[in-house]
Design an enzyme around this catalytic site. Sequence first.
Site, PDB file in Angstrom:
ATOM      1  N   SER A  59      -7.449  59.421  -9.281  1.00 30.27           N
ATOM      2  CA  SER A  59      -7.360  57.996  -9.578  1.00 30.27           C
ATOM      3  C   SER A  59      -8.558  57.576 -10.413  1.00 30.27           C
ATOM      4  O   SER A  59      -9.433  58.396 -10.707  1.00 30.27           O
ATOM      5  CB  SER A  59      -7.336  57.193  -8.272  1.00 30.27           C
ATOM      6  OG  SER A  59      -8.642  57.206  -7.713  1.00 30.27           O
ATOM      7  N   LYS A  60      -8.582  56.302 -10.741  1.00 34.02           N
ATOM      8  CA  LYS A  60      -9.649  55.775 -11.594  1.00 34.02           C
ATOM      9  C   LYS A  60     -11.038  56.079 -11.056  1.00 34.02           C
ATOM     10  O   LYS A  60     -11.990  56.195 -11.812  1.00 34.02           O
ATOM     11  CB  LYS A  60      -9.500  54.268 -11.763  1.00 34.02           C
ATOM     12  CG  LYS A  60      -8.406  53.939 -12.738  1.00 34.02           C
ATOM     13  CD  LYS A  60      -8.574  52.560 -13.336  1.00 34.02           C
ATOM     14  CE  LYS A  60      -7.564  52.395 -14.463  1.00 34.02           C
ATOM     15  NZ  LYS A  60      -6.829  51.185 -14.430  1.00 34.02           N
ATOM     16  N   ARG A  61     -11.128  56.172  -9.732  1.00 31.83           N
ATOM     17  CA  ARG A  61     -12.417  56.479  -9.124  1.00 31.83           C
ATOM     18  C   ARG A  61     -13.012  57.767  -9.668  1.00 31.83           C
ATOM     19  O   ARG A  61     -14.207  57.956  -9.699  1.00 31.83           O
ATOM     20  CB  ARG A  61     -12.249  56.646  -7.606  1.00 31.83           C
ATOM     21  CG  ARG A  61     -12.435  55.396  -6.818  1.00 31.83           C
ATOM     22  CD  ARG A  61     -12.258  55.655  -5.333  1.00 31.83           C
ATOM     23  NE  ARG A  61     -11.035  56.403  -5.046  1.00 31.83           N
ATOM     24  CZ  ARG A  61     -11.003  57.621  -4.554  1.00 31.83           C
ATOM     25  NH1 ARG A  61     -12.113  58.252  -4.279  1.00 31.83           N
ATOM     26  NH2 ARG A  61      -9.858  58.212  -4.310  1.00 31.83           N
TER      27      ARG A  61
END
Length: 496
Positions: free
Chosen positions: A253-255
């Site tokens: 994910s963006k993390r």
Amino acid sequence: MSEVRVRFAPAPTGFMHIGNLHTALFNWLFARNQGGKFVLRIEDTDEVRFTPEAVNVIYEGLRWLGLDWDEGPDIGGPYGPYIQSERLELYQSKVQELLAAGKAYECFCTPQELEERRQMMRARGLPPRYDGRCANLTEQERERLRAEGRTSCIRFRVKQTGKTVIKDIIQGEVVYDNSLIADSIIQKTSGFPTYHLACVIDDAAMKITHVIRAVEHLPNTQLHLQLQEALGIEPPQYAHLPLVLGPDRTKLSKRHGAVSVVEYAKMGYLPEAMFNFLALLGWAPGDEQEILPPQEIIKRFSLQACSASPSVFDMQKAEWMNGEYIKAMAPEELARRVLPFLVEAGLFEADPSPERMAWLVRVCELMRERVKRLTVFTTWARYFFTDEYEYEQRARQKWLNREDTPQKLEMLAERLQKLQRWDAESIEEAVRGLAAELGVGAGQVIHPCRAAVTGTTIGPSLFHLLELLEQSDVVSRLRRTAALAAGGQLRPAQEG
Ligand code: GLU
């Protein structure tokens, strides 16, 4: 067996996640390996309706990776239209069939009522799902609810007894208990189908033989199989691709950093390297070989060789692989790929003369071995193109902050200025000559010189690098750095 037909069916969110591209790639590889068809279908019934821009993002992502489609919204095909919001009549007619057969029913519950009842179920420790309130209404009751001004959606009457067995090519046999599912909405009050219905109808209408999609959709397959049975549809074969995880083993994910395809292009990844890298996420060629040209991947690809367990998106490996592709690339080609990055950064003219292009090719030839991403040329190797570069901390610490450096740089500037010929050989002679005169090893001149002219401590052969710069620029960079160093302006930044 009939011709293999697979589909990539993204929602037009205006954003192409790298995980979506992974799914597209595996479908494409299977189609190409089997000599089948790769269909592009836009699924815009659940989320936003398609916009030309959002569909373009999908086209561009696929094209960037080199994936072509045989049927799709832009090129048509025998089973179009390929945008779901243009196929509403088909879905509605199938809903009518299900209603007539008693396999679906109108549900008049409002979202608020549903929520209240879900809360009650939660309070009683029950799984919150539809309780079948409208499943057996009489026509009179329906009339009464309509008269109240209620609108209705359509629910599919699921079979809640027994089990559903999914024979998945990748995940193996997966069994779900039917008591786990509840009557599911197939047509919303707006008249639009839900994803489940549209997907099942289209897979059949488009003669899809293999549904290859992310493993998140595996639980949906239970409902899809029931819908197919109710509609008299022969199910396609299913192959659910393993999850792609970030380095911390949670879903990518963006993390974890960049997740959109565009970002990878912007970070200087080559599509051919990304193609290779993504293909190895969840599929193995069967030997240790990792760098494989597309044709080889197509030839060797099989769904059977895909792994059911998640794979980790290892950024370092992606970079390494990108570097391998860059190394193997002809310098002319590398220059062509680097150019847009330089232009964008304002470091090069958009329409270079053949001489300037030839020069850029020489820069690429010199740098090729050390480049991992194309952005290197606009970041730490920007010294080829501009006098505005940073003096790295290490360069300051090791060389530029030394007392004898300004003088050495001045002396070198002097010698280099006098050179009649500006080539690697003459430059080397001058540098070594100065070292000899000062009674120090050549490194004692080479390193401060590199630090001064490039701001870095590592890079390609210094003499060849200097040869590619203008003589006058090198001289002025040496003098500028000498003055800054003498003025104490190149002290290492205080750490921490
Ligand atoms: N539109 C769905 C998605 O993007 C497609 C899922 C499927 O392949 O069935 O996740």
